[in-house]
Design an enzyme around this catalytic site. Sequence first.
Site, PDB file in Angstrom:
ATOM      1  N   SER A 298     -46.672 -27.406  18.459  1.00  0.00           N
ATOM      2  CA  SER A 298     -45.280 -27.550  18.022  1.00  0.00           C
ATOM      3  C   SER A 298     -44.869 -29.002  18.218  1.00  0.00           C
ATOM      4  O   SER A 298     -45.438 -29.702  19.070  1.00  0.00           O
ATOM      5  CB  SER A 298     -44.384 -26.661  18.890  1.00  0.00           C
TER       6      SER A 298
ATOM      7  N   TYR B 268     -41.186 -22.854  26.953  1.00  0.00           N
ATOM      8  CA  TYR B 268     -41.857 -23.101  25.674  1.00  0.00           C
ATOM      9  C   TYR B 268     -42.413 -24.532  25.602  1.00  0.00           C
ATOM     10  O   TYR B 268     -43.579 -24.744  25.257  1.00  0.00           O
ATOM     11  CB  TYR B 268     -40.849 -22.847  24.544  1.00  0.00           C
TER      12      TYR B 268
HETATM   13  C1  BGC Z   1     -40.025 -23.488  17.301  1.00  0.00           C
HETATM   14  C2  BGC Z   1     -38.930 -23.244  16.275  1.00  0.00           C
HETATM   15  C3  BGC Z   1     -38.149 -24.521  16.011  1.00  0.00           C
HETATM   16  C4  BGC Z   1     -39.053 -25.703  15.750  1.00  0.00           C
HETATM   17  C5  BGC Z   1     -38.300 -27.018  15.657  1.00  0.00           C
HETATM   18  C6  BGC Z   1     -40.855 -24.655  16.852  1.00  0.00           C
HETATM   19  O1  BGC Z   1     -41.890 -24.882  17.740  1.00  0.00           O
HETATM   20  O2  BGC Z   1     -40.804 -22.314  17.459  1.00  0.00           O
HETATM   21  O3  BGC Z   1     -38.072 -22.224  16.737  1.00  0.00           O
HETATM   22  O4  BGC Z   1     -37.303 -24.342  14.881  1.00  0.00           O
HETATM   23  O5  BGC Z   1     -40.018 -25.806  16.772  1.00  0.00           O
HETATM   24  O6  BGC Z   1     -37.403 -27.202  16.720  1.00  0.00           O
END
Ligand code: BGC
Length: 269
Positions: A152, A165
């Site tokens: 991410s 996260y």
């Molecule tokens: C998340 C999303 C988010 C995106 C940008 C991703 O890793 O799971 O929920 O919209 O990052 O912030």
Amino acid sequence: MEKECLAGQTAMVTGSSSGIGFAIAVTMAKAGANIVVNYHSDEKGAADAIAQITQAGSKAISVQADIAKEEDVLRLFDEARKHFGTIDILVNNAGIQKDAAFIDMTLDEWRKVIDTNLTGQFLCAREAAKEFITHPAKKNVRSSGNIIFISSVHDIIPWAGHANYTTSKGGETMLMKTMAQELAPKSIRVNSIAPGAIKTDINKEVWSDPAQLKTLMDMIPYQRMGEPDDVAKVAVWLASDDADYITGTTIYVDGGMTLFPSFAHGGLS
Ligand code: BGC
């Protein structure tokens, strides 16, 4: 990139009953790969993925498994071996969010996210690497195996209210790099794709509300949300021989979200 660039290979895609994983599974099938669809609880989503893969002319099986549990991961790999003999590509995609303000975050919320996003990815990557090491030199593919982490932008962008996260994603990046360094001499490539805001169920709350969507656009220089296909096409290329000299790298598929968009207007000087 050739149309059948993954022909003769088998790809396992964790969490492929929806969203980015679903798109990767179907797009890899269109590129000629057989697919192991893994799902946690969305049996119908997994069946839909199988239908689209079969329609694309590839073979597929679906296996329910919670990747946070070691016994489930071992069973997932056993099933893959039973049906396809081995796997050649692992897409470590399954991931969850359990958001909470830092001081309110429970140990359970912390653990659940770390268990799936980091420990689960470790377990699958370890089993895949063990599998790849046994591969004899292949005629049609240069590497002996490929691992792609779906990370991410939050592996480098801190995100208030999401400490579990962001920590899992930052950890994933170092896991990917360390594995890449350790496994390159065995001809195993390990890379990450870091998506930005891709329109899936995980962020539905944001894109289904016009006000939140407008705020989101201030964070995306390219001025649109991503689609699962934007990520899937990059995954196919990264797994293919065209990307054979790439290992230990993260590719950001984010419309510029990591470019400090607020500085686009001159900063403060
Ligand atoms: C998340 C999303 C988010 C995106 C940008 C991703 O890793 O799971 O929920 O919209 O990052 O912030």
